[in-house]
Design an enzyme around this catalytic site. Structure first.
Site, mmCIF file in Angstrom:
data_model
loop_
_atom_site.group_PDB
_atom_site.id
_atom_site.type_symbol
_atom_site.label_atom_id
_atom_site.label_comp_id
_atom_site.label_asym_id
_atom_site.label_seq_id
_atom_site.Cartn_x
_atom_site.Cartn_y
_atom_site.Cartn_z
ATOM 1 N N GLY A 34 -29.844 -31.270 6.990
ATOM 2 C CA GLY A 34 -29.271 -31.236 5.648
ATOM 3 C C GLY A 34 -29.964 -30.216 4.753
ATOM 4 O O GLY A 34 -30.656 -29.331 5.234
ATOM 5 N N HIS A 40 -26.911 -22.524 7.923
ATOM 6 C CA HIS A 40 -26.188 -23.660 8.509
ATOM 7 C C HIS A 40 -24.673 -23.407 8.476
ATOM 8 O O HIS A 40 -23.957 -23.756 9.416
ATOM 9 C CB HIS A 40 -26.480 -24.945 7.721
ATOM 10 C CG HIS A 40 -27.922 -25.373 7.726
ATOM 11 N ND1 HIS A 40 -28.696 -25.350 6.588
ATOM 12 C CD2 HIS A 40 -28.714 -25.873 8.706
ATOM 13 C CE1 HIS A 40 -29.902 -25.816 6.879
ATOM 14 N NE2 HIS A 40 -29.955 -26.130 8.150
ATOM 15 N N GLY A 153 -29.542 -22.626 15.863
ATOM 16 C CA GLY A 153 -29.886 -21.340 15.269
ATOM 17 C C GLY A 153 -31.039 -20.663 15.997
ATOM 18 O O GLY A 153 -31.989 -21.323 16.429
ATOM 19 N N SER A 192 -34.246 -24.456 4.534
ATOM 20 C CA SER A 192 -34.187 -25.508 3.522
ATOM 21 C C SER A 192 -35.502 -25.593 2.752
ATOM 22 O O SER A 192 -35.530 -26.052 1.617
ATOM 23 C CB SER A 192 -33.901 -26.858 4.183
ATOM 24 O OG SER A 192 -32.713 -26.773 4.948
HETATM 25 P P1 AMP Z 1 -32.611 -27.580 10.163
HETATM 26 O O1 AMP Z 1 -31.647 -28.265 9.257
HETATM 27 O O2 AMP Z 1 -33.517 -26.633 9.450
HETATM 28 O O3 AMP Z 1 -33.302 -28.502 11.118
HETATM 29 O O4 AMP Z 1 -31.742 -26.614 11.074
HETATM 30 C C1 AMP Z 1 -30.575 -27.050 11.707
HETATM 31 C C2 AMP Z 1 -30.046 -25.918 12.556
HETATM 32 O O5 AMP Z 1 -29.791 -24.799 11.720
HETATM 33 C C3 AMP Z 1 -31.055 -25.449 13.613
HETATM 34 O O6 AMP Z 1 -30.361 -25.146 14.814
HETATM 35 C C4 AMP Z 1 -31.622 -24.211 12.985
HETATM 36 O O7 AMP Z 1 -32.100 -23.266 13.930
HETATM 37 C C5 AMP Z 1 -30.436 -23.678 12.237
HETATM 38 N N1 AMP Z 1 -30.868 -22.777 11.146
HETATM 39 C C6 AMP Z 1 -31.758 -23.053 10.166
HETATM 40 N N2 AMP Z 1 -31.949 -21.970 9.394
HETATM 41 C C7 AMP Z 1 -31.151 -20.982 9.901
HETATM 42 C C8 AMP Z 1 -30.890 -19.617 9.546
HETATM 43 N N3 AMP Z 1 -31.502 -19.031 8.516
HETATM 44 N N4 AMP Z 1 -30.021 -18.926 10.302
HETATM 45 C C9 AMP Z 1 -29.394 -19.510 11.362
HETATM 46 N N5 AMP Z 1 -29.582 -20.785 11.742
HETATM 47 C C10 AMP Z 1 -30.452 -21.514 11.020
#
Ligand code: AMP
Length: 286
Positions: A34, A40, A153, A192
């Site tokens: 989130g 995202h 990501g 985030s």
């Molecule tokens: P998180 O909510 O930060 O745990 O991330 C959820 C998903 O979003 C994970 O697969 C991350 O690698 C991806 N993600 C987070 N930040 C980025 C970004 N700047 N670019 C691409 N994917 C991202």
């Protein structure tokens, strides 16, 4: 765009997915914690493309307590469900799975998922138990949603490599796709946690990506000695005002192990504290 519907229970999510599957729809999945941003949103757009116009795109939003260490930022991790619902709708999601911790972890668990050597370096040593928490929650989420394809990501490079291997080694159904890192105009990888940066930290933060680009330029101009590349990288990072380098490493892109020479694909990955905020970023080499 109307906000995307939210399912808080595993049963509700499974029922929606089962109905979609019975109707022949492809199911794609984006797991997140989130506080969603444009990175995202790109994952959700990729998931929509992979599922096709008639597919079902599920996004999970769950700040997973078991992947945070006791001194980490679990309680203050940003949460913004209303804005997340709108972002998900705009990017093409159909359903948000937003369980409570009690829904995901109803009692004392005795079974977990984990990896061995892919977690030996980079974030593994700095965050003991982190990848066990990640593997366990990802496997649980995949067992709830049972997607045809999941999108992760490239920003979390070690995480996606570990998840891919877990899925391969444990014969978990469904593919894992990787979407590129989305950056701010000045190069800072979207995260985030960027909201925690004060003005001075935010101004310094793009220098992390600049340091990674400098390593890649050296590698592309023929430098293959990893010790030399790493020491130049550490010097660049140490020169960022207010920065404390957690790690700055070049590892084998596939096995995540130390690589003396860049004679095969490498992953250059860093974790840097700016104040209390720990930022990660990476680039593949050369
Ligand atoms: P998180 O909510 O930060 O745990 O991330 C959820 C998903 O979003 C994970 O697969 C991350 O690698 C991806 N993600 C987070 N930040 C980025 C970004 N700047 N670019 C691409 N994917 C991202």
């Amino acid at each position: 765009m109307t906000p995307v519907p939210v399912a808080e229970t595993i049963a509700e999510t499974r029922a929606t997915v089962a109905a979609a599957r019975a109707a022949g729809r492809v199911v794609s999945f984006v797991p997140t914690m989130g506080a969603l941003h444009a990175g995202h949103a790109e994952l959700v757009r990729v998931a929509r493309r992979l599922a096709g116009p008639s597919g079902l795109v599920v996004v999970s939003i769950f700040v997973n307590p078991t992947q945070f260490g006791p001194a980490e930022d679990f309680t203050r991790y940003p949460r913004s469900l209303d804005a997340d619902r709108t972002l998900c709708g705009d990017a093409g999601a159909d359903l948000i799975f937003h369980p409570t911790p009690a829904e995901m972890y109803p009692g004392h668990a005795v079974a977990f998922a984990d990896v061995t050597e892919l977690g030996d370096h980079l974030c593994g040593p700095s965050r003991p138990g982190h990848f066990r928490g990640v593997c366990t929650v990802v496997l649980k989420l995949l067992n709830v949603v049972q997607p045809d394809v999941s999108v992760f990501g490239a920003k979390d490079a070690q995480q996606v490599r570990i998840v891919r291997r877990m899925v391969a080694d444990l014969n978990v159904p469904g593919r894992i796709e990787i979407a590129p890192t989305v950056r701010e105009a000045d190069g800072l990888a979207m995260s985030s946690r960027n909201v925690f940066l004060d003005a001075a930290e935010r101004a310094a933060a793009p220098r992390i990506y600049a340091a990674l680009l400098a390593v890649r330029a050296r590698a592309r101009s023929g430098e293959t000695d990893v010790a030399r590349l790493e020491s130049a990288l550490r010097a660049d990072l140490a020169a960022i005002p207010g920065a404390r380098v957690d790690y700055a490493r070049i590892v084998d892109d596939d096995r995540m192990q130390p690589l003396p020479r860049l004679d095969r694909p490498g992953l250059c990955a860093v974790a840097v504290f700016l104040g209390r905020t720990r930022l990660i970023d990476n680039l593949t080499l050369p």
